[in-house]
Design an enzyme around this catalytic site. Structure first.
Site, PDB file in Angstrom:
ATOM      1  N   THR A  73       0.866  -1.185   0.000  1.00 26.21           N
ATOM      2  CA  THR A  73       0.000   0.000   0.000  1.00 26.21           C
ATOM      3  C   THR A  73       0.900   1.232   0.000  1.00 26.21           C
ATOM      4  OG1 THR A  73      -1.677  -1.188   1.258  1.00 26.21           O
ATOM      5  CG2 THR A  73      -1.851   1.209   1.208  1.00 26.21           C
ATOM      6  N   LYS A  81      -7.486   1.806  -2.680  1.00 22.97           N
ATOM      7  CA  LYS A  81      -7.031   1.325  -1.366  1.00 22.97           C
ATOM      8  C   LYS A  81      -7.126   2.458  -0.331  1.00 22.97           C
ATOM      9  CE  LYS A  81      -4.858  -1.345   1.647  1.00 22.97           C
ATOM     10  NZ  LYS A  81      -5.148  -2.680   2.120  1.00 22.97           N
ATOM     11  N   LYS A 135       0.652   4.921   8.258  1.00 23.36           N
ATOM     12  CA  LYS A 135       1.240   5.296   6.960  1.00 23.36           C
ATOM     13  C   LYS A 135       0.149   5.467   5.903  1.00 23.36           C
ATOM     14  CE  LYS A 135       2.214   1.747   4.700  1.00 23.36           C
ATOM     15  NZ  LYS A 135       1.522   0.825   3.801  1.00 23.36           N
TER      16      LYS A 135
HETATM   17  P1  NAP Z   1       5.454  -6.706   7.331  1.00 21.90           P
HETATM   18  O1  NAP Z   1       5.044  -8.021   7.873  1.00 21.90           O
HETATM   19  O2  NAP Z   1       6.038  -5.695   8.230  1.00 21.90           O
HETATM   20  O3  NAP Z   1       6.475  -6.999   6.129  1.00 21.90           O
HETATM   21  C1  NAP Z   1       7.109  -5.934   5.443  1.00 21.90           C
HETATM   22  C2  NAP Z   1       8.009  -6.516   4.380  1.00 21.90           C
HETATM   23  O4  NAP Z   1       8.650  -5.443   3.675  1.00 21.90           O
HETATM   24  C3  NAP Z   1       9.131  -7.390   4.951  1.00 21.90           C
HETATM   25  O5  NAP Z   1       9.414  -8.432   4.058  1.00 21.90           O
HETATM   26  C4  NAP Z   1      10.298  -6.390   5.028  1.00 21.90           C
HETATM   27  O6  NAP Z   1      11.561  -7.005   5.036  1.00 21.90           O
HETATM   28  C5  NAP Z   1      10.067  -5.636   3.725  1.00 21.90           C
HETATM   29  N1  NAP Z   1      10.738  -4.342   3.695  1.00 21.90           N
HETATM   30  C6  NAP Z   1      10.455  -3.261   4.475  1.00 21.90           C
HETATM   31  N2  NAP Z   1      11.281  -2.236   4.138  1.00 21.90           N
HETATM   32  C7  NAP Z   1      12.072  -2.695   3.149  1.00 21.90           C
HETATM   33  C8  NAP Z   1      13.106  -2.101   2.380  1.00 21.90           C
HETATM   34  N3  NAP Z   1      13.501  -0.817   2.582  1.00 21.90           N
HETATM   35  N4  NAP Z   1      13.718  -2.845   1.440  1.00 21.90           N
HETATM   36  C9  NAP Z   1      13.328  -4.129   1.232  1.00 21.90           C
HETATM   37  N5  NAP Z   1      12.355  -4.757   1.911  1.00 21.90           N
HETATM   38  C10 NAP Z   1      11.728  -4.029   2.863  1.00 21.90           C
HETATM   39  O7  NAP Z   1       4.228  -5.966   6.615  1.00 21.90           O
HETATM   40  P2  NAP Z   1       2.959  -6.618   5.874  1.00 21.90           P
HETATM   41  O8  NAP Z   1       1.858  -6.679   6.849  1.00 21.90           O
HETATM   42  O9  NAP Z   1       3.387  -7.814   5.115  1.00 21.90           O
HETATM   43  O10 NAP Z   1       2.589  -5.417   4.866  1.00 21.90           O
HETATM   44  C11 NAP Z   1       3.243  -5.274   3.612  1.00 21.90           C
HETATM   45  C12 NAP Z   1       2.445  -4.273   2.778  1.00 21.90           C
HETATM   46  O11 NAP Z   1       1.110  -4.774   2.593  1.00 21.90           O
HETATM   47  C13 NAP Z   1       2.315  -2.890   3.444  1.00 21.90           C
HETATM   48  O12 NAP Z   1       2.358  -1.893   2.458  1.00 21.90           O
HETATM   49  C14 NAP Z   1       0.945  -2.968   4.101  1.00 21.90           C
HETATM   50  O13 NAP Z   1       0.391  -1.691   4.291  1.00 21.90           O
HETATM   51  C15 NAP Z   1       0.180  -3.808   3.102  1.00 21.90           C
HETATM   52  N6  NAP Z   1      -0.978  -4.555   3.648  1.00 21.90           N
HETATM   53  C16 NAP Z   1      -0.899  -5.224   4.832  1.00 21.90           C
HETATM   54  C17 NAP Z   1      -2.020  -5.920   5.300  1.00 21.90           C
HETATM   55  C18 NAP Z   1      -2.013  -6.684   6.612  1.00 21.90           C
HETATM   56  O14 NAP Z   1      -3.104  -7.046   7.086  1.00 21.90           O
HETATM   57  N7  NAP Z   1      -0.876  -6.981   7.202  1.00 21.90           N
HETATM   58  C19 NAP Z   1      -3.190  -5.949   4.538  1.00 21.90           C
HETATM   59  C20 NAP Z   1      -3.214  -5.297   3.320  1.00 21.90           C
HETATM   60  C21 NAP Z   1      -2.107  -4.597   2.876  1.00 21.90           C
HETATM   61  P3  NAP Z   1      12.189  -7.556   6.443  1.00 21.90           P
HETATM   62  O15 NAP Z   1      11.645  -8.944   6.601  1.00 21.90           O
HETATM   63  O16 NAP Z   1      13.649  -7.522   6.232  1.00 21.90           O
HETATM   64  O17 NAP Z   1      11.735  -6.618   7.532  1.00 21.90           O
END
Ligand code: NAP
Length: 290
Positions: free
Chosen positions: A97, A172, A240
């Site tokens: 997102t 979104k 965010k």
């Molecule tokens: P998360 O569990 O915190 O995972 C974030 C991922 O991004 C990890 O693989 C992290 O790597 C990677 N990352 C962060 N900064 C980075 C960088 N500078 N360079 C390379 N990799 C990087 O978050 P998530 O819940 O999966 O969410 C991911 C996205 O989906 C976000 O944009 C979020 O808003 C969206 N989203 C989330 C949900 C939900 O329910 N969780 C639902 C819909 C959409 P590391 O493993 O090294 O930290």
């Protein structure tokens, strides 16, 4: 002749890892990369995918690149790394997102490299990612969306083409206004119910069975009552998203009072050190003195 999809996934967090598993289950996952390498190694062992040394290597060896990273600057960083190496004709499908502005900027950079972007943010939570039942809000041209459809179908129950690049992220943003408003209402109401000394299990079940029922109440009601705020959806990530909503509203010269209230609340929780808690951690603030 149908193109053979060789998909790579960058970002194996709470959402990216289950999405990668679904691509593996449909036989189209070739390679994975994650900033913290251990997560990529573990997923590769489980699925048989290869671990890329870098985003550039993944982009050089895959014709569809799915990204799922935290925020705009993270995505811009990853795309900057893949641009020199990406195969002409590849399509990047970004499920993170981010703002529509970022999506359009990335699409322009990829277009200069002979590649396409589909902004494909998702809704449905980690449960939806695990089950492969996400709702995808896609922005991009129809030809690119058709090409990546096997990837989207593997992770979702519904794919909706909303318009050109950026439309997925704009959709979104609308979704997140609703998510924030629902969380504000449910957390405030349950904290109110506690103050009224109502039996919490029965409260959840009676309101959930009526017109106040919602995904959030159904999936987070019980865990909130027992004080469990494991991820889920990190509240720092919702903050965010809400800042993106506010910035879009400012461009339109309108206000989003629900978003402003939620930004105040989630900023307070981040300041308390709760940024990695699920968004249902908001109930702690609503209870007061917790
Ligand atoms: P998360 O569990 O915190 O995972 C974030 C991922 O991004 C990890 O693989 C992290 O790597 C990677 N990352 C962060 N900064 C980075 C960088 N500078 N360079 C390379 N990799 C990087 O978050 P998530 O819940 O999966 O969410 C991911 C996205 O989906 C976000 O944009 C979020 O808003 C969206 N989203 C989330 C949900 C939900 O329910 N969780 C639902 C819909 C959409 P590391 O493993 O090294 O930290």
């Amino acid at each position: 002749m149908t193109e053979q999809i060789e998909a790579g996934v960058i970002g194996l967090g709470a959402m990216g890892a289950p999405m990668a598993r679904h691509l593996a289950n449909t036989g189209i996952l070739k390679m994975v990369w994650n900033r913290t390498t251990a997560k990529a190694v573990s997923l590769a062992e489980e699925t048989g995918a290869a671990v890329a040394d870098s985003p550039a290597q993944l982009a050089a060896e895959c014709n569809i690149v799915l990204t799922c990273v935290s925020a705009d600057h993270d995505l811009l960083d990853v795309i900057g790394q893949i641009l020199p190496a990406i195969q002409a004709g590849s399509v990047v499908v970004d499920t993170s997102t981010v703002s529509p502005v970022t999506a359009r900027q990335i699409a322009a950079d990829l277009s200069d490299a002979g590649c396409g972007l589909v902004d494909a943010p998702v809704s449905g939570g980690v449960e939806g990612a695990r089950k492969g039942t996400l709702s995808v809000m896609a922005g991009g041209d129809s030809a690119n969306i058709s090409r990546i459809m096997p990837v989207l179908e593997a992770i979702s129950a519904t794919v909706t083409h909303m318009g050109p690049v950026g439309s997925g992220q704009a959709t979104k943003a609308v979704n997140q206004v609703m998510i924030a408003g629902i969380a504000e209402a449910v957390c405030e109401a349950l904290a109110f119910g506690e103050k009224l000394n109502l039996p919490s299990e029965r409260l959840l079940s009676v309101v959930g069975a009526g017109a106040a029922g919602s995904w959030f109440l159904e999936h987070r009601g019980q865990s909130m009552l027992v004080g469990s705020f494991d991820v889920g959806f990190k509240l720092s990530l919702l903050l965010k998203d809400l800042l993106i909503c506010r910035s879009l509203a400012q461009e339109l010269d309108i206000t989003l009072p629900t978003v402003d209230a939620a930004i105040r609340d989630y900023s307070a929780l981040v300041d308390l050190g709760d940024g990695d808690h699920d968004i249902s951690g908001l109930i702690r603030l609503k209870r007061g003195g917790d």
